[in-house]
Scaffold this active site. Structure first.
Site, PDB file in Angstrom:
ATOM      1  N   ASP A 158      -6.702  -1.262   3.185  1.00  0.00           N
ATOM      2  CA  ASP A 158      -5.346  -1.592   2.789  1.00  0.00           C
ATOM      3  C   ASP A 158      -5.051  -3.136   3.074  1.00  0.00           C
ATOM      4  O   ASP A 158      -5.797  -3.908   3.893  1.00  0.00           O
ATOM      5  CB  ASP A 158      -4.144  -0.915   3.354  1.00  0.00           C
ATOM      6  CG  ASP A 158      -3.021  -1.064   2.970  1.00  0.00           C
ATOM      7  OD1 ASP A 158      -2.928  -1.413   1.747  1.00  0.00           O
ATOM      8  OD2 ASP A 158      -1.806  -0.713   3.380  1.00  0.00           O
TER       9      ASP A 158
ATOM     10  N   ARG B 196       0.783   4.026   9.278  1.00  0.00           N
ATOM     11  CA  ARG B 196       0.882   5.210   8.796  1.00  0.00           C
ATOM     12  C   ARG B 196      -0.508   5.652   8.147  1.00  0.00           C
ATOM     13  O   ARG B 196      -1.323   5.194   7.837  1.00  0.00           O
ATOM     14  CB  ARG B 196       2.087   5.397   7.581  1.00  0.00           C
ATOM     15  CG  ARG B 196       1.880   4.239   6.617  1.00  0.00           C
ATOM     16  CD  ARG B 196       3.142   4.539   5.431  1.00  0.00           C
ATOM     17  NE  ARG B 196       2.714   3.135   4.611  1.00  0.00           N
ATOM     18  CZ  ARG B 196       3.725   2.116   4.796  1.00  0.00           C
ATOM     19  NH1 ARG B 196       4.683   2.057   5.708  1.00  0.00           N
ATOM     20  NH2 ARG B 196       3.392   1.243   3.786  1.00  0.00           N
ATOM     21  N   LEU B 197      -0.327   7.051   7.496  1.00  0.00           N
ATOM     22  CA  LEU B 197      -1.650   7.680   7.076  1.00  0.00           C
ATOM     23  C   LEU B 197      -1.932   7.718   5.351  1.00  0.00           C
ATOM     24  O   LEU B 197      -2.888   7.703   4.979  1.00  0.00           O
ATOM     25  CB  LEU B 197      -1.972   8.986   7.662  1.00  0.00           C
ATOM     26  CG  LEU B 197      -2.158   9.110   9.018  1.00  0.00           C
ATOM     27  CD1 LEU B 197      -2.275  10.512   9.419  1.00  0.00           C
ATOM     28  CD2 LEU B 197      -3.455   8.240   9.424  1.00  0.00           C
TER      29      LEU B 197
ATOM     30  N   ASN C 126      -5.084  -5.530   0.322  1.00  0.00           N
ATOM     31  CA  ASN C 126      -5.807  -6.198  -0.693  1.00  0.00           C
ATOM     32  C   ASN C 126      -4.754  -7.385  -1.415  1.00  0.00           C
ATOM     33  O   ASN C 126      -4.976  -8.400  -1.691  1.00  0.00           O
ATOM     34  CB  ASN C 126      -6.420  -5.586  -1.819  1.00  0.00           C
ATOM     35  CG  ASN C 126      -7.495  -5.005  -1.238  1.00  0.00           C
ATOM     36  OD1 ASN C 126      -8.094  -5.040  -0.198  1.00  0.00           O
ATOM     37  ND2 ASN C 126      -8.256  -4.011  -2.108  1.00  0.00           N
TER      38      ASN C 126
ATOM     39  N   HIS D 143      -8.366  -7.050  -4.841  1.00  0.00           N
ATOM     40  CA  HIS D 143      -9.217  -5.813  -5.119  1.00  0.00           C
ATOM     41  C   HIS D 143     -10.672  -6.173  -5.280  1.00  0.00           C
ATOM     42  O   HIS D 143     -11.527  -5.505  -4.813  1.00  0.00           O
ATOM     43  CB  HIS D 143      -8.513  -5.030  -6.408  1.00  0.00           C
ATOM     44  CG  HIS D 143      -7.254  -4.541  -6.069  1.00  0.00           C
ATOM     45  ND1 HIS D 143      -6.793  -4.060  -4.679  1.00  0.00           N
ATOM     46  CD2 HIS D 143      -6.300  -4.488  -6.894  1.00  0.00           C
ATOM     47  CE1 HIS D 143      -5.640  -3.747  -5.188  1.00  0.00           C
ATOM     48  NE2 HIS D 143      -5.078  -3.845  -6.281  1.00  0.00           N
TER      49      HIS D 143
ATOM     50  N   ARG E 115      -6.846   1.571  10.122  1.00  0.00           N
ATOM     51  CA  ARG E 115      -6.014   0.967   9.169  1.00  0.00           C
ATOM     52  C   ARG E 115      -5.861  -0.203   9.457  1.00  0.00           C
ATOM     53  O   ARG E 115      -4.926  -0.634  10.268  1.00  0.00           O
ATOM     54  CB  ARG E 115      -4.807   1.873   8.789  1.00  0.00           C
ATOM     55  CG  ARG E 115      -3.961   1.252   7.841  1.00  0.00           C
ATOM     56  CD  ARG E 115      -2.853   2.215   7.207  1.00  0.00           C
ATOM     57  NE  ARG E 115      -2.497   1.641   6.034  1.00  0.00           N
ATOM     58  CZ  ARG E 115      -1.688   2.366   4.960  1.00  0.00           C
ATOM     59  NH1 ARG E 115      -1.443   3.836   5.375  1.00  0.00           N
ATOM     60  NH2 ARG E 115      -1.288   2.100   4.065  1.00  0.00           N
TER      61      ARG E 115
ATOM     62  N   ASN F  15      -1.609   6.182  -5.990  1.00  0.00           N
ATOM     63  CA  ASN F  15      -1.837   4.706  -6.601  1.00  0.00           C
ATOM     64  C   ASN F  15      -1.837   5.003  -7.990  1.00  0.00           C
ATOM     65  O   ASN F  15      -1.540   3.625  -8.736  1.00  0.00           O
ATOM     66  CB  ASN F  15      -3.286   4.113  -6.250  1.00  0.00           C
ATOM     67  CG  ASN F  15      -3.288   3.689  -4.793  1.00  0.00           C
ATOM     68  OD1 ASN F  15      -4.313   3.767  -3.755  1.00  0.00           O
ATOM     69  ND2 ASN F  15      -1.959   3.472  -4.084  1.00  0.00           N
ATOM     70  N   TRP F  16      -2.074   5.991  -8.841  1.00  0.00           N
ATOM     71  CA  TRP F  16      -1.561   6.005 -10.354  1.00  0.00           C
ATOM     72  C   TRP F  16      -0.008   5.331 -10.584  1.00  0.00           C
ATOM     73  O   TRP F  16       0.013   4.940 -11.487  1.00  0.00           O
ATOM     74  CB  TRP F  16      -1.577   7.453 -10.563  1.00  0.00           C
ATOM     75  CG  TRP F  16      -2.902   8.023 -10.758  1.00  0.00           C
ATOM     76  CD1 TRP F  16      -3.569   8.747  -9.702  1.00  0.00           C
ATOM     77  CD2 TRP F  16      -4.234   7.568 -11.396  1.00  0.00           C
ATOM     78  NE1 TRP F  16      -4.760   9.093  -9.937  1.00  0.00           N
ATOM     79  CE2 TRP F  16      -4.987   8.328 -11.038  1.00  0.00           C
ATOM     80  CE3 TRP F  16      -4.350   6.695 -12.601  1.00  0.00           C
ATOM     81  CZ2 TRP F  16      -6.407   8.223 -11.499  1.00  0.00           C
ATOM     82  CZ3 TRP F  16      -5.612   6.849 -12.951  1.00  0.00           C
ATOM     83  CH2 TRP F  16      -6.936   7.591 -12.690  1.00  0.00           C
TER      84      TRP F  16
END
Ligand code: IPE
Ligand code: IPE
Ligand code: MG
Length: 242
Positions: free
Chosen positions: A20, A194-195, A22, A37, A188, A68-69
């Site tokens: 996470d 958070r997950l 990017n 990315h 993370r 993420n879509w």
């Protein structure tokens, strides 16, 4: 960390990282999110080799979630080019390091072209004996656990299993990660705590580690820091301290 320090440490067998930050990393550089990315992909290569050097057996990376879509089409289109990038840019180093690559995630939403690439990478590296890199792509725990439950329901319908005999191991046998060692450490970066639908089942007894560094800047030193912290944790698994 030198060899001696490393030998005095307990190295987690399976480490997972939520890739996470990017976008924020790129924004800080006044660049488009896609630039982040791109840098993030390059860092998968670097950190996989670092993890192999440290003696980690399996590294799972969360690269694209089932949620993420919902990002802008242009960003999704860019992220869907990542499997091609893995294949081209990682080939040589991964061969040198004997890296075995596998993928975890839904296949139903990916293009034929991406499925071909993922199958090809998996097939070409399946007999390798080095670190396992598990790339979680179109991964989400809800989807993963749901498909496991669907298979169990089918087994019940086929009278291979009785409802009262269903155990956690049956759920586990159908998870994408069934052949990997138990998850020891989940990292993370980027400051979020958070997950985000990642490894909800696998993380039941994993140690969680959060840091502020954005993923493209996450270095071998950061990984070593996480492992040092892991060594300070007292893993009791519900029992009592030894
Ligand atoms: C992680 O970075 C990569 C993916 C989720 C695909 P982000 O794109 O979430 O970056 P931030 O969190 O917006 O900085
Ligand atoms: C989680 O990051 C997914 C990946 C890193 C692939 P997100 O940036 O999508 O998660 P949220 O939206 O902050 O929860
Ligand atoms: Mg994010």
């Amino acid at each position: 960390m030198n060899k001696k320090q490393r030998e005095s440490l307990q190295i987690p067998a399976h480490v997972a990282i939520i890739l996470d930050g990017n976008g924020r990393w790129a924004r800080k550089r006044h660049m488009p999110r896609t630039f982040g990315h791109q840098a993030g992909v390059e860092n998968i290569r670097k950190i996989t080799l670092a993890a192999a050097d440290l003696g980690i057996k399996a590294l799972s990376v969360y690269a694209f979630s089932t949620e993420n879509w919902s990002r802008p089409q242009e960003e999704v289109d860019f992220l869907m080019k990542l499997p091609g990038e893995f294949e081209e840019r990682f080939k040589d180093d991964f061969k040198d390091y004997d890296v075995k690559v596998m993928f975890s995630g839904r296949t139903s939403h990916l293009s034929e072209k991406n499925l071909d690439i993922l199958n090809r990478i998996t097939k070409n590296t399946k007999d390798r004996k080095g670190i396992i890199l598990n790339i979680c792509f179109d991964y989400g725990s809800y989807a993963e656990i749901t498909q496991s439950v669907q298979k169990i329901a089918q087994d019940v319908l086929d009278q291979k299993l009785k409802p009262e005999d269903i155990e956690p191991k049956h759920i586990e046998e159908n998870l994408y990660t069934k052949d990997l060692p138990k998850l020891d450490l989940l990292i993370r970066p980027s400051g979020e705590v958070r997950l985000s639908n990642f490894f909800l089942w696998q993380a039941a007894y994993a140690e969680l580690y959060f840091c502020k560094t954005f993923w493209p800047a996450f270095s071998k030193k950061d990984l070593e820091k996480a492992i040092l912290e892991f060594n300070l944790r007292d893993r009791r698994f519900g029992g009592l301290k030894k």
